[in-house]
Enzyme design. Structure first.
Site, PDB file in Angstrom:
ATOM      1  N   TYR A 134       0.859  -1.181   0.000  1.00 29.69           N
ATOM      2  CA  TYR A 134       0.000   0.000   0.000  1.00 29.69           C
ATOM      3  C   TYR A 134       0.894   1.229   0.000  1.00 29.69           C
ATOM      4  O   TYR A 134       1.558   1.523   0.995  1.00 29.69           O
ATOM      5  CB  TYR A 134      -0.902  -0.050   1.226  1.00 29.69           C
ATOM      6  CG  TYR A 134      -1.959   1.029   1.335  1.00 29.69           C
ATOM      7  CD1 TYR A 134      -2.094   2.043   0.402  1.00 29.69           C
ATOM      8  CD2 TYR A 134      -2.848   1.029   2.403  1.00 29.69           C
ATOM      9  CE1 TYR A 134      -3.068   3.018   0.512  1.00 29.69           C
ATOM     10  CE2 TYR A 134      -3.842   1.993   2.540  1.00 29.69           C
ATOM     11  CZ  TYR A 134      -3.934   2.988   1.585  1.00 29.69           C
ATOM     12  OH  TYR A 134      -4.902   3.954   1.708  1.00 29.69           O
ATOM     13  N   LYS A 162      -1.072  -1.081  -4.193  1.00 28.40           N
ATOM     14  CA  LYS A 162      -2.202  -0.176  -4.086  1.00 28.40           C
ATOM     15  C   LYS A 162      -1.658   1.225  -4.299  1.00 28.40           C
ATOM     16  O   LYS A 162      -0.990   1.791  -3.430  1.00 28.40           O
ATOM     17  CB  LYS A 162      -2.894  -0.296  -2.727  1.00 28.40           C
ATOM     18  CG  LYS A 162      -4.103   0.634  -2.584  1.00 28.40           C
ATOM     19  CD  LYS A 162      -4.768   0.501  -1.220  1.00 28.40           C
ATOM     20  CE  LYS A 162      -5.913   1.499  -1.065  1.00 28.40           C
ATOM     21  NZ  LYS A 162      -6.533   1.456   0.284  1.00 28.40           N
TER      22      LYS A 162
END
Length: 296
Positions: A134, A162
């Site tokens: 992420y 992400k």
């Protein structure tokens, strides 16, 4: 693990007294699954993971996996300050039966390049679960750079990113450098269509919690090359999607879930439900969205 499609970062449902509301949680899961989402992410910011006890996280994960029963992958988010705690959750996730992990850089400490890479590698080497990194320097203050991803490519189970840098060109930058080595999923609702058009593989979505059919429709239309059809929905959706980029995104999205009939607004302290002018403003945005909701 197929890191493609729409992956809702689902909220954790509470009763007004703060206890877990699993019935409403399952009702929302039904809406997500019926709309054709491609995976479910537990324990993110929207899931209010920081205010859940260890036992509650385990309960939520266990019951979600049991309820979903293999229909889509279940991804567990890991956001920890200590490497040993991140490794604990990687091991616990494997034990509970999750399909993959979403992994943030170390929390509450501004780690440097060497420390970030070492942290990610330590977690990746502790498990055989597939991992999505992420990358959100705006909210979490650590940028995972291309040179870091160069080093992380040695870990085969680090498979996806992400992408939440707010820089659309980063999709192209990553493709130019790594080809298809990493799957890229947009993590910012207000940039989703743009990044999907630029070649992102998926969308880790927030407003999908309240509007799953519209979110999946945009993804499907873009991937089918039907950009005009996608754009018509996206233009309607944008005022709602902007609720995802506010510090109170949890309260805003939970209120949208409640008004859409698939959630409740209850949050845990220190978060508080919305009141006054702020509540009226957000309610009006959601109300307009519901009144003009496109027919799919």
């Amino acid at each position: 693990m197929n890191w493609q499609g729409v992956f809702p970062a689902v909220t954790t449902k509470f009763h007004q007294d703060g206890s877990l509301d699993m019935d409403m949680f399952f009702k929302n899961l039904d809406a997500q699954l019926d709309s054709g989402v491609h995976g479910i992410i537990l324990g993110g910011t929207l899931g209010e993971s920081s205010v859940l006890s260890l036992d509650e996280k385990i309960q939520l994960t266990t019951e979600a996996i049991s309820y979903i029963n293999g229909r889509v992958p279940v991804i567990l988010n890991i956001a920890e300050g200590a490497t040993k705690d991140a490794i604990f959750w990687a091991e616990k996730g494997r034990e509970l039966g999750v399909s993959g992990l979403m992994l943030l850089p170390p929390m509450r400490y501004a780690a440097d390049h060497r420390e970030v890479v070492t942290y990610f590698k330590a977690v990746a080497n502790s498990t055989d679960l597939p991992i999505m990194i992420y990358n959100n320097p705006v909210d979490y203050k650590t940028l995972v750079t291309i040179s870091m991803f160069d080093e992380l490519a040695a870990c085969e189970n680090i498979q996806a990113i992400k992408e939440s840098t707010r820089d659309i060109s980063n999709v192209t930058r990553m493709r130019n450098r790594f080809g298809d080595r990493y799957k890229i999923l947009c993590g910012v609702d207000t940039l989703a269509m743009e990044e999907l058009v630029m070649g992102a593989d998926g969308w880790v979505a927030g407003l999908v919690c309240a509007f799953p059919k519209e979110t999946v429709a945009i993804f499907n239309f873009v991937k089918a090359g039907k950009y005009e059809e996608a754009l018509q929905i996206y233009r309607w959706f944008l005022p709602l999607l902007e609720l995802d980029i506010h510090p109170k995104l949890v309260q805003y999205i939970k209120l949208a879930e409640q008004m859409a009939g698939i959630g409740t607004e209850w949050v845990r302290a220190p978060r508080l439900t919305l009141v006054g002018e702020e509540r009226v403003k957000v309610e009006n945005i959601i109300k307009r969205g519901l009144e003009h909701r496109p027919k799919l």
